[in-house]
Design a protein around this motif. Structure first.
Motif, short mmCIF file in Angstrom:
data_model
loop_
_atom_site.label_atom_id
_atom_site.label_comp_id
_atom_site.label_asym_id
_atom_site.label_seq_id
_atom_site.Cartn_x
_atom_site.Cartn_y
_atom_site.Cartn_z
N ALA A 49 0.82 -1.21 0.00
CA ALA A 49 0.00 0.00 0.00
C ALA A 49 0.86 1.26 0.00
N VAL A 50 1.91 1.28 0.83
CA VAL A 50 2.80 2.44 0.87
C VAL A 50 3.52 2.61 -0.46
N GLN A 57 1.94 9.36 -5.87
CA GLN A 57 2.21 10.71 -5.39
C GLN A 57 3.57 11.25 -5.82
N ALA A 58 4.53 10.37 -6.05
CA ALA A 58 5.89 10.79 -6.39
C ALA A 58 6.36 10.01 -7.62
N PRO A 59 6.09 10.48 -8.82
CA PRO A 59 6.47 9.76 -10.04
C PRO A 59 7.96 9.43 -10.12
N THR A 60 8.79 10.21 -9.41
CA THR A 60 10.24 9.96 -9.43
C THR A 60 10.57 8.57 -8.90
N GLY A 64 14.49 3.66 -11.82
CA GLY A 64 15.31 2.62 -11.22
C GLY A 64 16.29 3.16 -10.19
N SER A 65 16.88 4.31 -10.45
CA SER A 65 17.84 4.89 -9.51
C SER A 65 17.17 5.28 -8.21
N SER A 66 15.94 5.75 -8.30
CA SER A 66 15.20 6.13 -7.09
C SER A 66 14.88 4.90 -6.26
N MET A 67 14.47 3.82 -6.91
CA MET A 67 14.17 2.61 -6.17
C MET A 67 15.44 2.03 -5.54
N ALA A 68 16.58 2.18 -6.20
CA ALA A 68 17.84 1.73 -5.62
C ALA A 68 18.15 2.52 -4.35
N VAL A 324 10.71 12.73 0.29
CA VAL A 324 11.65 13.60 -0.42
C VAL A 324 11.29 13.67 -1.90
N PHE A 325 11.05 12.51 -2.51
CA PHE A 325 10.73 12.48 -3.95
C PHE A 325 9.41 13.19 -4.25
#
Length: 358
Positions: A49-50, A57-60, A64-68, A324-325
């Motif tokens: 859910a999160v 809410q945060a497309p960033t 892949g780099s954001s998920m890393a 942050v994102f």
């Protein structure tokens, strides 16, 4: 014909009971309730859910780099949350875990730099110290019968003062010296703080270590005699002792596992930043405990898993980076965590009651 009768399978003969209903004492629980009885299922659903929430809410986050980055943040919490969770399943918890991480890093840095030795010497000395602190906590608790809250609170305050005082005494500053040019640094960094590429995405090695430790902890809990001992001493240590479980060994070794986790995370911080601030670590112990609680572990002991805290740590990483994102005020992070912790506690309570309801 009502809905229940429509859903019932056809039968050639009528049921033995004249009412056609099962005794509630022998009624099988639904598949959903049986799944919810697993301590990690609730937090898994919460993590999903999160994750979906911040994807919207945060497309960033979709990059892949954001998920890393999210996984890296989660791994630094998750590595420590695993031994903390095992300790909680064993009926205890450790308030000194946060500052113990910094004590380990400070020891390795100062031994290496001030004595001009290979950094691996400092790493090994730090490991011995971390295990000794864990053994002391466990021994003191077992020997005196004091609650682990009081014992580890004392250790927390002691380590906090020693970290600052010894660092100032030895280095003349509140931080250690940079050890990046010392012998063995590159090899140690490759173990504790290196990165590798997965396609175009750079992933920290701590993510791999986190998953390896989680798999190992799960195997220990579910497939070994030691795992049975952990559940037994957490459920009722007197009953466990009566059937031959080595309660003292199990308790002390669990505290030493927390010490090992503190050492590993401390080494990561040291070799990631080359230096350590002596005042850090305060408050992190609550994050580790919260990740374990959100992951389904009970403060009363005897219940939990190693998989649940993995999802709990992921939720922490997702929230801390997702805020942050999304461009929100990061001051909301702690408020988010408070809501998550309270919600997870209530869900775990409901799941326990549903799982044990006859």
């Amino acid at each position: 014909m009502d809905v229940t009768q429509q859903a019932a399978p056809a039968a050639d003969t009528p049921p033995a009971s004249g009412t056609g209903q099962r005794d509630g004492r022998t009624r099988q629980r639904s598949l959903a309730l049986r799944l919810l009885a697993r301590p990690e299922v609730g937090v898994f659903l919460g993590a999903v859910a999160v994750f979906v929430f911040f994807l919207v809410q945060a497309p960033t986050v979709r990059q892949g780099s954001s998920m890393a980055t999210v996984l890296y943040q989660a791994s630094t919490i998750g590595i420590m949350a695993l031994p903390v969770a095992l300790l909680m399943i064993g009926g205890e918890f450790d308030l000194s875990a946060g500052v113990a991480v910094i004590s380990s890093a400070l020891t390795a840095a100062m031994i290496s730099f001030q004595l001009t030795m290979n950094v691996w010497v400092g790493v090994l000395v730090a490991l011995v110290l971390s295990l000794a602190v864990g053994a002391f906590n466990g021994w003191m608790m077992v020997r005196t019968g004091l609650p682990s809250f009081l014992v580890t609170l004392g250790t927390f305050l002691g380590l906090q003062g020693v970290n600052l005082a010894v660092t100032k005494l030895v280095t003349g500053n509140v931080a250690t010296d940079d050890i990046s040019d010392m012998d063995g640094f590159d090899q140690a960094k490759s173990v504790f703080s290196s990165s590798f590429h997965l396609g175009d995405v750079q992933v920290k090695i701590t993510v791999v270590w986190w998953l390896v430790f989680a798999a190992l902890a799960t195997w220990v809990l579910l497939r070994t005699k030691y795992g049975n001992w952990i559940f037994a001493v957490g459920g009722n240590k007197d009953s466990a002792r009566a059937v031959g479980v080595p309660v003292t060994f199990t308790k002390i070794s669990l505290f030493m596992l927390v010490g090992f986790g503190a050492w590993f995370v401390g080494m990561h911080q040291l070799f990631a930043f080359n230096t350590v601030q002596s005042g850090e670590g305060v408050g992190q112990e609550l994050i580790y405990i919260a990740a374990a609680v959100i992951g389904g572990c009970l403060l009363t002991g005897g219940y939990g898993s190693a998989v649940g805290p993995v999802f709990g740590a992921f939720m922490f990483g997702m929230v801390s980076q997702g805020i942050v994102f999304a461009g929100w005020n990061p001051d909301w992070f702690k408020a988010f965590l408070g809501v998550m912790l309270l919600g997870a506690t209530l869900i775990n309570l409901w799941v326990r009651q549903s799982a044990t309801r006859r």
